[in-house]
Scaffold this active site. Structure first.
Site, PDB file in Angstrom:
ATOM      1  N   SER A  78       0.806  -1.227   0.000  1.00 42.73           N
ATOM      2  CA  SER A  78       0.000   0.000   0.000  1.00 42.73           C
ATOM      3  C   SER A  78       0.834   1.269   0.000  1.00 42.73           C
ATOM      4  O   SER A  78       0.325   2.345  -0.324  1.00 42.73           O
ATOM      5  CB  SER A  78      -0.952   0.009   1.199  1.00 42.73           C
ATOM      6  OG  SER A  78      -0.240   0.191   2.408  1.00 42.73           O
ATOM      7  N   LYS A 157       0.764   4.713   6.808  1.00 40.30           N
ATOM      8  CA  LYS A 157       0.223   5.523   5.718  1.00 40.30           C
ATOM      9  C   LYS A 157       0.890   6.906   5.765  1.00 40.30           C
ATOM     10  O   LYS A 157       1.655   7.208   6.671  1.00 40.30           O
ATOM     11  CB  LYS A 157      -1.300   5.696   5.830  1.00 40.30           C
ATOM     12  CG  LYS A 157      -2.105   4.393   5.910  1.00 40.30           C
ATOM     13  CD  LYS A 157      -2.054   3.580   4.638  1.00 40.30           C
ATOM     14  CE  LYS A 157      -2.853   2.278   4.804  1.00 40.30           C
ATOM     15  NZ  LYS A 157      -2.686   1.390   3.632  1.00 40.30           N
TER      16      LYS A 157
END
Length: 305
Positions: A78, A157
């Site tokens: 990701s 993230k």
């Protein structure tokens, strides 16, 4: 079964400290006097000896891991191309304040995340509506069971939106406070020759871009790499039913750099401040696997931007 390593370290530190401390307070003198009177060499009982030897070791590990730096392994793609599957990173645990081990309560405020920071956090769970129409956090991405336990996992993230920001996201288009965020095409994604995530991205025609996030301070930009892969999926837009356009107080909007293959704030809402674990800053090892040459020495020591 999921293990909270911080909780285990804290429990062992307390256990060894209590065993050693109670023995020295109430048992040591009597035991030593008895053995001295009998002319025998003094030795601690095995449990006490283990506690005395291991207590300082686990205490140092607990302090370093909780307040200085903690290692993490990147499990998914990701954050590609910034971070690859198999990267081992170090996380600055005091960048956003000191927190109690295991409980995560902040007791010393040392700063807040800035736009563009790559952060590690405890996954807060998916926002779902329960039977009473109330928003709750669930471990079930489909929200079929809004009361499903949230897994105890650390995610990573990039911070896109700060409290008070207005965020809009539609496919490739990202706007912060009404201004489009520019990005320059770098070229086609290459990645590792035999990595599963890299192969998937090449198959779907992923491209690499340099995104210019506006700095929190208002001058200049944070320049970092992102991947775009429109043929793979259509990400949710912001705002949506889980994410308002204006970021609430005490929350952050986070996204993966692999914009079309990242389960992030677009799916589960804003990241609560209390879930922050720290700021990622260094790759200390990069494991490529047996089919790609074992270790990627070129990534070792790379600063995370």
């Amino acid at each position: 079964m999921e293990f909270d390593f911080s909780a285990i370290l804290l429990a062992l530190t307390v256990l060894f400290g209590v065993v050693w401390g109670l023995d020295r307070l109430f048992l040591y003198d009597k035991r030593k006097s008895r053995l001295d009177a009998a002319g025998e060499e003094y030795r601690d009982p095995a449990p006490v000896d283990w506690a005395r030897s291991l207590f300082p070791v686990v205490l140092v590990v607990l302090v370093l891991r909780s307040f200085v730096a903690e290692p993490f392994r990147i499990p998914s793609g990701s954050m590609m191309p910034t971070l690859d599957v198999g990267d081992f990173i170090l996380v600055n645990k005091f960048a956003y304040g000191l927190r109690m081990p295991a409980f995560n309560n902040k007791f010393l405020d040392l700063g807040e995340p800035k736009r563009g920071d790559v952060v590690v956090f405890r996954f807060p769970g998916y926002l779902c509506q329960d039977e009473n129409g109330q928003w709750v956090r669930s471990g079930d991405i489909s929200c079929s069971d809004p009361h499903a336990p949230v897994p105890n996992q650390n995610w990573i993230k990039r911070v896109i939106g700060l409290p008070g920001d207005t965020i809009e996201s539609h496919g490739d288009q990202l706007m912060i406070n009404g201004t489009p965020v520019p990005a320059d095409l770098t070229g086609p994604f290459q990645g590792r020759p035999n990595g599963d995530e890299s192969r998937l991205m090449r198959d779907y025609g992923a491209t690499v871009w340099t995104e210019h996030l506006p700095r929190s301070e208002g001058k200049g930009s944070i320049d970092h790499m992102i991947a775009r892969m429109p043929a793979y999926s259509v990400p949710l837009s912001i705002p949506n039913d889980k994410v308002p356009a204006k970021v609430p107080a005490g929350c952050y909007i986070v996204m993966g750099d692999n914009r079309y293959n990242s389960t992030d704030s677009r799916w589960w809402g804003c990241l609560p401040e209390q879930n922050l674990a720290g700021k990622a800053f260094l790759i200390w090892l990069s494991w490529k696997g047996t089919h790609d040459g074992w270790i990627d020495f070129g990534r070792i020591g790379k600063i995370i931007h």
